[in-house]
Write a protein that holds these residues in place. Structure first.
Motif, PDB file in Angstrom:
ATOM      1  N   SER A  99      -6.828 -13.052  -0.730  1.00  0.00           N
ATOM      2  CA  SER A  99      -6.398 -12.519   0.562  1.00  0.00           C
ATOM      3  C   SER A  99      -4.990 -11.929   0.557  1.00  0.00           C
ATOM      4  O   SER A  99      -4.705 -11.012   1.327  1.00  0.00           O
ATOM      5  N   SER A 148       0.831  -1.199   0.000  1.00  0.00           N
ATOM      6  CA  SER A 148       0.000   0.000   0.000  1.00  0.00           C
ATOM      7  C   SER A 148       0.865   1.247   0.000  1.00  0.00           C
ATOM      8  O   SER A 148       2.047   1.208   0.360  1.00  0.00           O
ATOM      9  N   SER A 195      -3.810   0.269  -2.712  1.00  0.00           N
ATOM     10  CA  SER A 195      -3.224  -0.989  -2.244  1.00  0.00           C
ATOM     11  C   SER A 195      -3.086  -1.970  -3.399  1.00  0.00           C
ATOM     12  O   SER A 195      -3.815  -1.895  -4.385  1.00  0.00           O
ATOM     13  N   GLY A 234      -9.078  -9.573   3.371  1.00  0.00           N
ATOM     14  CA  GLY A 234      -9.613 -10.276   4.525  1.00  0.00           C
ATOM     15  C   GLY A 234      -9.615 -11.782   4.317  1.00  0.00           C
ATOM     16  O   GLY A 234      -9.561 -12.285   3.194  1.00  0.00           O
ATOM     17  N   SER A 252       1.673  -3.601   4.672  1.00  0.00           N
ATOM     18  CA  SER A 252       0.641  -4.631   4.503  1.00  0.00           C
ATOM     19  C   SER A 252      -0.514  -4.468   5.484  1.00  0.00           C
ATOM     20  O   SER A 252      -1.666  -4.754   5.153  1.00  0.00           O
ATOM     21  N   ALA A 253      -0.227  -4.026   6.696  1.00  0.00           N
ATOM     22  CA  ALA A 253      -1.289  -3.884   7.699  1.00  0.00           C
ATOM     23  C   ALA A 253      -2.339  -2.877   7.238  1.00  0.00           C
ATOM     24  O   ALA A 253      -3.545  -3.092   7.421  1.00  0.00           O
ATOM     25  N   ALA A 254      -1.883  -1.790   6.623  1.00  0.00           N
ATOM     26  CA  ALA A 254      -2.823  -0.782   6.131  1.00  0.00           C
ATOM     27  C   ALA A 254      -3.675  -1.352   5.008  1.00  0.00           C
ATOM     28  O   ALA A 254      -4.875  -1.050   4.908  1.00  0.00           O
ATOM     29  N   ARG A 255      -3.098  -2.179   4.145  1.00  0.00           N
ATOM     30  CA  ARG A 255      -3.873  -2.804   3.062  1.00  0.00           C
ATOM     31  C   ARG A 255      -4.966  -3.690   3.623  1.00  0.00           C
ATOM     32  O   ARG A 255      -6.092  -3.691   3.110  1.00  0.00           O
ATOM     33  N   ARG A 256      -4.677  -4.448   4.659  1.00  0.00           N
ATOM     34  CA  ARG A 256      -5.653  -5.406   5.182  1.00  0.00           C
ATOM     35  C   ARG A 256      -6.889  -4.725   5.767  1.00  0.00           C
ATOM     36  O   ARG A 256      -7.925  -5.375   5.947  1.00  0.00           O
ATOM     37  N   LYS A 257      -6.791  -3.425   6.060  1.00  0.00           N
ATOM     38  CA  LYS A 257      -7.971  -2.700   6.536  1.00  0.00           C
ATOM     39  C   LYS A 257      -8.960  -2.448   5.400  1.00  0.00           C
ATOM     40  O   LYS A 257     -10.142  -2.185   5.635  1.00  0.00           O
ATOM     41  N   LEU A 258      -8.472  -2.533   4.163  1.00  0.00           N
ATOM     42  CA  LEU A 258      -9.304  -2.270   2.999  1.00  0.00           C
ATOM     43  C   LEU A 258      -9.561  -3.518   2.179  1.00  0.00           C
ATOM     44  O   LEU A 258     -10.668  -3.768   1.708  1.00  0.00           O
ATOM     45  N   TYR A 259      -8.519  -4.329   1.990  1.00  0.00           N
ATOM     46  CA  TYR A 259      -8.572  -5.537   1.169  1.00  0.00           C
ATOM     47  C   TYR A 259      -7.875  -6.683   1.899  1.00  0.00           C
ATOM     48  O   TYR A 259      -7.138  -6.468   2.853  1.00  0.00           O
TER      49      TYR A 259
END
Length: 231
Positions: A201, A83, A132, A185, A176-183
């Motif tokens: 994922s 991201s 991201s 899961g 990567s942590a910021a991406r997982r808030k949007l995509y």
């Protein structure tokens, strides 16, 4: 269909792929040898020729990225980064406001009848320059299809177990942590009626080296064997 970011070492900034990659989703650039490229939002995306063996997969990835690098040019760098917040000037094109095109599905998100519910792609807004990148896995196997003897829900569940959990442990990209808030899961996927499914994922961390491509290939192979042979 991994996505990469384009970085300009001279300016120290990330560049939009729009205007650098000429292809679009509906009119892709033929890179040769069965590979294609296009821009998706501000990212560079490729369709890598499918593989039947791990050795072939590594070779195809390397060949595709080599051709993409030629297309981008020597002054710019392709970056497997999850991201990034872009400069507003890089997000002015109308296509930079389009996030995805098709809905995805999550096996843990069901209605009262037990049916997996669709999840619409997020909507971009002007002024939001956070983007991201994914490293989705496409799997061609009849066990991944929701008819006959297929069991895609079990496949996706075990991909979470063997690959999703593993990726959180070995993905050292700080973005990567910021991406997982949007995509990204757990359980997110799309059925591909022509061949199998797309596991959505993972970020693109695993396309950074041949050894990681080999690892992901082995884990997919292990997962399919686990399901097909009822282990």
């Amino acid at each position: 269909d991994p996505e990469l970011m384009i970085f300009d070492p001279e300016s120290g900034k990330h560049r939009s792929a729009i205007g650098i990659i000429p292809g679009t989703k509906n009119d892709k650039v033929d890179l040769g040898n069965g590979h294609f490229a296009f821009y998706d939002n501000v990212l560079a995306e490729v369709n890598i020729k499918s593989s039947n063996t791990k050795k072939q997969a590594v070779a195809n990835f390397g060949d595709c990225f080599k051709q993409l690098a030629k297309l981008v040019g020597k002054k710019l760098k392709l970056v497997p980064q999850a991201s990034q917040k872009y400069d507003a000037s890089e997000c002015l094109h109308p296509d930079a406001l389009i996030f995805g095109c098709d809905p995805e599905y999550c096996i843990y998100n069901k209605d009262e009848f037990g049916r997996i519910k669709r999840v619409e792609p997020p909507q971009a807004t002007e002024g939001n320059t956070f983007r991201s990148a994914g490293g989705h896995i496409h799997i061609g196997h009849e066990i991944c299809l929701p008819w006959d003897n297929g069991n895609p829900e079990l496949v996706v569940s075990l991909l979470d177990t063997f690959i999703g959990v593993t990726s959180v442990c070995i993905d050292h990209d700080p973005t990567s942590a910021a991406r997982r808030k949007l995509y990204g899961g757990a359980g997110t996927h799309r059925i591909k009626e022509e061949y199998g499914l797309e596991y959505r994922s993972l970020s693109n961390f695993w396309i950074a080296s041949p050894s990681l491509v080999e690892l992901i290939y082995d884990l997919v192979d292990f997962t399919l064997d686990f399901v097909v042979n009822d282990k």
